[in-house]
Design a protein around this motif. Structure first.
Motif, PDB file in Angstrom:
ATOM      1  N   ASN A 109      47.335  48.637  44.980  1.00  0.00           N
ATOM      2  CA  ASN A 109      48.200  47.943  44.033  1.00  0.00           C
ATOM      3  C   ASN A 109      47.724  48.174  42.608  1.00  0.00           C
ATOM      4  O   ASN A 109      46.553  48.456  42.377  1.00  0.00           O
ATOM      5  N   GLU A 110      48.654  48.043  41.671  1.00  0.00           N
ATOM      6  CA  GLU A 110      48.315  48.175  40.257  1.00  0.00           C
ATOM      7  C   GLU A 110      48.902  46.989  39.498  1.00  0.00           C
ATOM      8  O   GLU A 110      49.996  46.526  39.801  1.00  0.00           O
ATOM      9  N   LEU A 111      48.159  46.539  38.511  1.00  0.00           N
ATOM     10  CA  LEU A 111      48.615  45.478  37.624  1.00  0.00           C
ATOM     11  C   LEU A 111      48.409  45.959  36.196  1.00  0.00           C
ATOM     12  O   LEU A 111      47.309  46.387  35.838  1.00  0.00           O
ATOM     13  N   LEU A 112      49.461  45.927  35.396  1.00  0.00           N
ATOM     14  CA  LEU A 112      49.362  46.310  33.996  1.00  0.00           C
ATOM     15  C   LEU A 112      49.131  45.046  33.176  1.00  0.00           C
ATOM     16  O   LEU A 112      49.955  44.142  33.189  1.00  0.00           O
ATOM     17  N   VAL A 113      48.000  45.006  32.472  1.00  0.00           N
ATOM     18  CA  VAL A 113      47.716  43.898  31.568  1.00  0.00           C
ATOM     19  C   VAL A 113      48.126  44.353  30.175  1.00  0.00           C
ATOM     20  O   VAL A 113      47.523  45.272  29.618  1.00  0.00           O
ATOM     21  N   ALA A 129      43.449  35.320  36.683  1.00  0.00           N
ATOM     22  CA  ALA A 129      42.204  35.471  37.426  1.00  0.00           C
ATOM     23  C   ALA A 129      42.448  36.440  38.577  1.00  0.00           C
ATOM     24  O   ALA A 129      43.574  36.611  39.039  1.00  0.00           O
ATOM     25  N   ILE A 130      41.372  37.070  39.013  1.00  0.00           N
ATOM     26  CA  ILE A 130      41.468  38.048  40.091  1.00  0.00           C
ATOM     27  C   ILE A 130      40.203  37.956  40.941  1.00  0.00           C
ATOM     28  O   ILE A 130      39.123  37.667  40.432  1.00  0.00           O
ATOM     29  N   ILE A 151      40.470  36.809  33.513  1.00  0.00           N
ATOM     30  CA  ILE A 151      40.900  37.932  32.675  1.00  0.00           C
ATOM     31  C   ILE A 151      41.389  37.362  31.344  1.00  0.00           C
ATOM     32  O   ILE A 151      42.200  36.440  31.320  1.00  0.00           O
ATOM     33  N   TYR A 152      40.862  37.917  30.263  1.00  0.00           N
ATOM     34  CA  TYR A 152      41.254  37.507  28.908  1.00  0.00           C
ATOM     35  C   TYR A 152      41.725  38.726  28.132  1.00  0.00           C
ATOM     36  O   TYR A 152      41.309  39.847  28.400  1.00  0.00           O
ATOM     37  N   ARG A 156      42.999  44.186  20.928  1.00  0.00           N
ATOM     38  CA  ARG A 156      42.901  45.434  21.701  1.00  0.00           C
ATOM     39  C   ARG A 156      41.689  45.416  22.627  1.00  0.00           C
ATOM     40  O   ARG A 156      41.035  46.435  22.814  1.00  0.00           O
ATOM     41  N   ALA A 157      41.421  44.267  23.213  1.00  0.00           N
ATOM     42  CA  ALA A 157      40.306  44.154  24.163  1.00  0.00           C
ATOM     43  C   ALA A 157      40.777  43.454  25.430  1.00  0.00           C
ATOM     44  O   ALA A 157      41.521  42.479  25.372  1.00  0.00           O
ATOM     45  N   LEU A 158      40.356  43.982  26.544  1.00  0.00           N
ATOM     46  CA  LEU A 158      40.572  43.365  27.850  1.00  0.00           C
ATOM     47  C   LEU A 158      39.210  42.907  28.322  1.00  0.00           C
ATOM     48  O   LEU A 158      38.254  43.693  28.326  1.00  0.00           O
ATOM     49  N   ILE A 159      39.110  41.633  28.701  1.00  0.00           N
ATOM     50  CA  ILE A 159      37.809  41.041  29.021  1.00  0.00           C
ATOM     51  C   ILE A 159      37.843  40.449  30.423  1.00  0.00           C
ATOM     52  O   ILE A 159      38.749  39.680  30.763  1.00  0.00           O
ATOM     53  N   PHE A 160      36.838  40.813  31.222  1.00  0.00           N
ATOM     54  CA  PHE A 160      36.632  40.200  32.528  1.00  0.00           C
ATOM     55  C   PHE A 160      35.422  39.285  32.418  1.00  0.00           C
ATOM     56  O   PHE A 160      34.364  39.702  31.951  1.00  0.00           O
TER      57      PHE A 160
END
Length: 193
Positions: free
Chosen positions: A105-109, A138-139, A156-157, A161-165
């Motif tokens: 599966n894919e999820l686009l954030v 959340a994942i 997930i935040y 231009r930042a994706l944060i886990f």
């Protein structure tokens, strides 16, 4: 600058920015002044913008709510000021965001700035100021994101231009181990009948 000057300058801010500056003042204030740890910044500032910028520039204030609000309001690239466990920088945004892939599966954030570079960070729980970012979801499980292999439970935040886990531990009931985000019932479930 004195606190009364700060309040007067914020009251004179143009209407388009007034709400943000009132919120900043509320976050920096307590009992007719600013928080004691922010007093030096106020005394050294020439204007309200300089006061809040001084808070943002001070790494000792990184976990303050006023710091976070200023960073978010000005879309500051703040994540590198915290100690990430992993980071991938310079990810080109091709699809209006970054994909998370797992189990077929894919999820686009979604992230801002198609065609620009973004960064992906992995932080331990409570190791960055989450108020400076937008909570996305959340994942839990095994997945990859721009070549970074991750396994476990994460919030997930997004921040400009930042994706944060943010990694967190689960207890034996598959709940967050430290109770963050769980509703307290007030019931002592260990009592015997």
């Amino acid at each position: 600058m004195q606190y009364e000057e700060l309040k007067a300058q914020i009251e004179a801010v143009p209407a388009a920015q007034a709400k943000d500056y009132r919120e900043l003042l509320a976050l920096a204030s307590i009992a007719g002044g600013v928080w004691p740890r922010l007093k030096g910044h106020l005394e050294a500032a020439e204007d309200c913008r300089g006061f809040f910028q001084a808070i943002y520039d001070d790494d000792a204030c990184r976990f303050e709510n006023a710091w976070a609000y200023w960073a978010k309001m000005n879309k500051e690239p703040w994540a590198d000021r915290f100690e990430a466990e992993k980071a991938v920088r310079g990810v080109r945004l091709e699809n209006k965001g970054i994909f998370i892939e797992g189990n077929g599966n894919e999820l686009l954030v979604p992230l801002q700035g198609r065609g620009h570079a973004a960064s992906v960070y992995l932080f331990a729980e409570n190791s960055f100021n989450e108020h400076a970012a937008e909570f996305y979801g959340a994942i839990n499980g095994s997945f990859t994101c721009v070549g970074m292999e991750l396994e476990g439970a994460f919030d997930i935040y997004r921040a400009h231009r930042a994706l944060i886990f943010e990694r967190w531990d689960v207890d034996k009931l598959r709940r967050r181990a430290n109770g963050k985000g769980q509703v307290r019932t007030g019931c002592d479930c260990s009592a015997t009948w």
